[in-house]
Scaffold this motif. Sequence first.
Motif, mmCIF file in Angstrom:
data_model
loop_
_atom_site.group_PDB
_atom_site.id
_atom_site.type_symbol
_atom_site.label_atom_id
_atom_site.label_comp_id
_atom_site.label_asym_id
_atom_site.label_seq_id
_atom_site.Cartn_x
_atom_site.Cartn_y
_atom_site.Cartn_z
ATOM 1 N N ILE A 53 64.672 10.454 17.760
ATOM 2 C CA ILE A 53 65.432 10.834 18.946
ATOM 3 C C ILE A 53 66.820 10.209 18.839
ATOM 4 O O ILE A 53 66.960 9.036 18.501
ATOM 5 C CB ILE A 53 64.733 10.342 20.237
ATOM 6 N N SER A 54 67.844 11.007 19.131
ATOM 7 C CA SER A 54 69.205 10.454 19.193
ATOM 8 C C SER A 54 69.646 10.429 20.646
ATOM 9 O O SER A 54 69.232 11.257 21.458
ATOM 10 C CB SER A 54 70.188 11.264 18.346
ATOM 11 N N SER A 55 70.480 9.461 20.965
ATOM 12 C CA SER A 55 71.012 9.344 22.324
ATOM 13 C C SER A 55 72.370 8.666 22.259
ATOM 14 O O SER A 55 72.838 8.303 21.186
ATOM 15 C CB SER A 55 70.045 8.560 23.224
ATOM 16 N N ASP A 56 72.979 8.495 23.417
ATOM 17 C CA ASP A 56 74.301 7.850 23.501
ATOM 18 C C ASP A 56 75.309 8.523 22.583
ATOM 19 O O ASP A 56 75.952 7.880 21.749
ATOM 20 C CB ASP A 56 74.228 6.351 23.183
ATOM 21 N N ALA A 57 75.418 9.856 22.727
ATOM 22 C CA ALA A 57 76.344 10.647 21.896
ATOM 23 C C ALA A 57 76.067 10.409 20.411
ATOM 24 O O ALA A 57 76.974 10.265 19.602
ATOM 25 C CB ALA A 57 77.784 10.346 22.255
ATOM 26 N N ALA A 58 74.791 10.358 20.068
ATOM 27 C CA ALA A 58 74.336 10.209 18.681
ATOM 28 C C ALA A 58 74.767 8.897 18.035
ATOM 29 O O ALA A 58 74.921 8.810 16.828
ATOM 30 C CB ALA A 58 74.755 11.398 17.833
ATOM 31 N N GLN A 59 74.947 7.859 18.849
ATOM 32 C CA GLN A 59 75.227 6.534 18.294
ATOM 33 C C GLN A 59 73.958 5.690 18.225
ATOM 34 O O GLN A 59 73.940 4.644 17.587
ATOM 35 C CB GLN A 59 76.297 5.815 19.114
ATOM 36 N N THR A 60 72.911 6.153 18.885
ATOM 37 C CA THR A 60 71.632 5.456 18.888
ATOM 38 C C THR A 60 70.564 6.398 18.360
ATOM 39 O O THR A 60 70.497 7.558 18.768
ATOM 40 C CB THR A 60 71.259 5.004 20.317
ATOM 41 N N PHE A 61 69.755 5.904 17.444
ATOM 42 C CA PHE A 61 68.639 6.669 16.902
ATOM 43 C C PHE A 61 67.376 5.829 17.026
ATOM 44 O O PHE A 61 67.395 4.627 16.771
ATOM 45 C CB PHE A 61 68.869 7.021 15.424
ATOM 46 N N SER A 62 66.301 6.495 17.430
ATOM 47 C CA SER A 62 65.022 5.797 17.505
ATOM 48 C C SER A 62 63.977 6.597 16.750
ATOM 49 O O SER A 62 64.104 7.808 16.572
ATOM 50 C CB SER A 62 64.589 5.602 18.965
ATOM 51 N N SER A 63 62.939 5.897 16.290
ATOM 52 C CA SER A 63 61.847 6.546 15.572
ATOM 53 C C SER A 63 60.570 5.759 15.809
ATOM 54 O O SER A 63 60.602 4.578 16.133
ATOM 55 C CB SER A 63 62.159 6.604 14.070
ATOM 56 N N ASN A 64 59.448 6.447 15.625
ATOM 57 C CA ASN A 64 58.154 5.800 15.793
ATOM 58 C C ASN A 64 57.465 5.533 14.461
ATOM 59 O O ASN A 64 56.276 5.258 14.430
ATOM 60 C CB ASN A 64 57.251 6.629 16.715
#
Length: 149
Positions: A43-54
């Motif tokens: 998942i990307s957030s914060d205008a694609a400055q943050t990425f998360s993964s499981n």
Amino acid sequence: MKQPPIAKLYEAYSAIADQRVQQLDETHWQITSSDTAQYYTVISSDAAQTFSSNDNATYWQGYAGYPILAVWLALGILPINQQVLPAFEKINWHARNEAVHNHYEQAINQFLSEQTDDMAKAIQQSLADQMSQLATFDFTIKRNRSPKK
């Protein structure tokens, strides 16, 4: 951003080569594992400055695991070396890593020994260059709690 081990970039290249990266919408991707037993969510957030993964690496170690790296390759954030990409097709990194008790360098060396000398050198140089690029990235990496499927 904490630097991932180069082995994660090898795994990401295989995900791209095998077309195992599926964009679900503007901010969600599903990445199928190399043994096709699991799916990971990026998942990307914060205008694609943050990425998360499981995936386990991102979740427990705090660096960009191969699913995030694969998304960056798919998006062109990290350019793909098309010359070496075919060498990564149908590589089951899960099985290879398990066979060497997760000594990733041994799995990589085995993979490289299966290539021509020129291709092995091109792969090593290309991925080393990309690791240098990764060291300059200023993204935030987080774990997400999306269930693995």
